[in-house]
Design a protein around this motif. Sequence first.
Motif, short mmCIF file in Angstrom:
data_model
loop_
_atom_site.label_atom_id
_atom_site.label_comp_id
_atom_site.label_asym_id
_atom_site.label_seq_id
_atom_site.Cartn_x
_atom_site.Cartn_y
_atom_site.Cartn_z
N UNK A 17 0.82 -1.21 0.00
CA UNK A 17 0.00 0.00 0.00
C UNK A 17 0.86 1.26 0.00
N UNK A 18 1.99 1.23 0.70
CA UNK A 18 2.87 2.40 0.68
C UNK A 18 3.49 2.59 -0.70
N UNK A 19 3.75 1.48 -1.40
CA UNK A 19 4.25 1.58 -2.77
C UNK A 19 3.21 2.22 -3.67
N UNK A 20 1.94 1.85 -3.48
CA UNK A 20 0.86 2.48 -4.25
C UNK A 20 0.77 3.97 -3.94
N UNK A 21 0.94 4.32 -2.65
CA UNK A 21 0.88 5.73 -2.26
C UNK A 21 2.01 6.52 -2.93
N UNK A 22 3.17 5.89 -3.09
CA UNK A 22 4.31 6.58 -3.68
C UNK A 22 4.24 6.66 -5.20
N UNK A 23 3.77 5.59 -5.84
CA UNK A 23 3.86 5.50 -7.30
C UNK A 23 2.51 5.39 -8.01
N UNK A 24 1.43 5.16 -7.27
CA UNK A 24 0.12 5.09 -7.89
C UNK A 24 -0.43 3.67 -7.91
N UNK A 25 -1.76 3.57 -7.92
CA UNK A 25 -2.43 2.28 -7.99
C UNK A 25 -2.50 1.79 -9.44
N UNK A 26 -2.57 0.48 -9.65
CA UNK A 26 -2.66 -0.06 -11.01
C UNK A 26 -4.06 0.07 -11.58
N UNK A 27 -4.46 1.30 -11.83
CA UNK A 27 -5.79 1.60 -12.39
C UNK A 27 -5.68 2.84 -13.25
N UNK A 28 -6.70 3.10 -14.05
CA UNK A 28 -6.66 4.23 -14.98
C UNK A 28 -6.46 5.55 -14.26
N UNK A 29 -7.03 5.69 -13.05
CA UNK A 29 -6.89 6.93 -12.29
C UNK A 29 -6.06 6.70 -11.03
N UNK A 30 -5.16 5.72 -11.10
CA UNK A 30 -4.41 5.31 -9.91
C UNK A 30 -3.44 6.33 -9.37
N UNK A 31 -3.08 7.35 -10.17
CA UNK A 31 -2.13 8.36 -9.70
C UNK A 31 -2.82 9.58 -9.10
N UNK A 32 -4.14 9.56 -9.00
CA UNK A 32 -4.86 10.67 -8.39
C UNK A 32 -4.49 10.78 -6.91
N UNK A 33 -4.47 12.00 -6.41
CA UNK A 33 -4.08 12.24 -5.01
C UNK A 33 -4.97 11.49 -4.04
#
Length: 299
Positions: free
Chosen positions: A90-106
């Motif tokens: 989850x911290x990796x997702x917070x740093x680099x984004x989730x694997x989804x179309x809008x995963x980099x949204x804040x």
Amino acid sequence: MTTNVAGGGVRRAGRRVAGNSAFHIFCRSGLVARGVLYLLIGWLAVQIGLGDGGQEADKQGALQTVAGKPGGTVMLWLLAAGFAGLALWRFAEAAFGQPAADGRKATKRLASFGRGVFYSAGCVTVLNFVLGQGGSSSNEQSKTYTARAMEHSGGRWLVLAVGAGFLAWGVGSVVGAVRRKFLERLNTARMGPNTRRFVKTLGVVGRASRGIVFGAVGVFLAYAAITFDPGKAKGLDGTLRQFAGTPAGPWLLVVVAAGLLVFGAYSFCEARWRKVEAVRDGSRGRTGRGGRRRLPRIG
């Protein structure tokens, strides 16, 4: 300049780790650990509903159940490692984004960070237990932390905010389950038609049940804040027992507990098919036919 170069190097190293297949396996082991924990909690809650439960239906009760079995200590260490994997994922997702179309949204990244903190606390709980430091039940912890917060200025509003957060999370889980939003986070293309229907059913029932339970936890926290009475706060065990006190009786608790068992089984499906690779910086997605954005292959 030196600081920027060092920061960029750390970020690149973090992206390499997050994209490593061994890290993905570590993350998936966390989903297995989560499944085991929910199966235990659900089973303890079923026993309470049927009138023969002695352990609390929460994390402490589940850990005590594991500890009492042959090889329990090894299993506890594996659970701790699994929750560490969940937190790091989850911290990796917070740093680099989730694997989804809008995963980099804040908002998405902030949600991942919150889940990372949640799973970190779970990892610490398991470690404390396995190291012999024990721990109180979720009910006692909830009342203690609520009371401590309310001793400080603004603490009452903090408790209210936490309760509202749990309630919002619960409602969001139920709505997402009903709308099948969780399927977007699974590699459904790798499933056969029958498997896809089976996993979808598990996801709808399991995720909705967990949402109802944690939404209820939020309601009790908010009620404790509104009434300025820490004794009104309840943990997972106390919340589950409240279902048995409704006009539907213990059978409602059994139904909700069965839903948690289903969520445990669904967690194993996520361990197999969940997309766990964080979005890399610069991976804006390739462009498919018609100019539509196509995400890089993930999972």
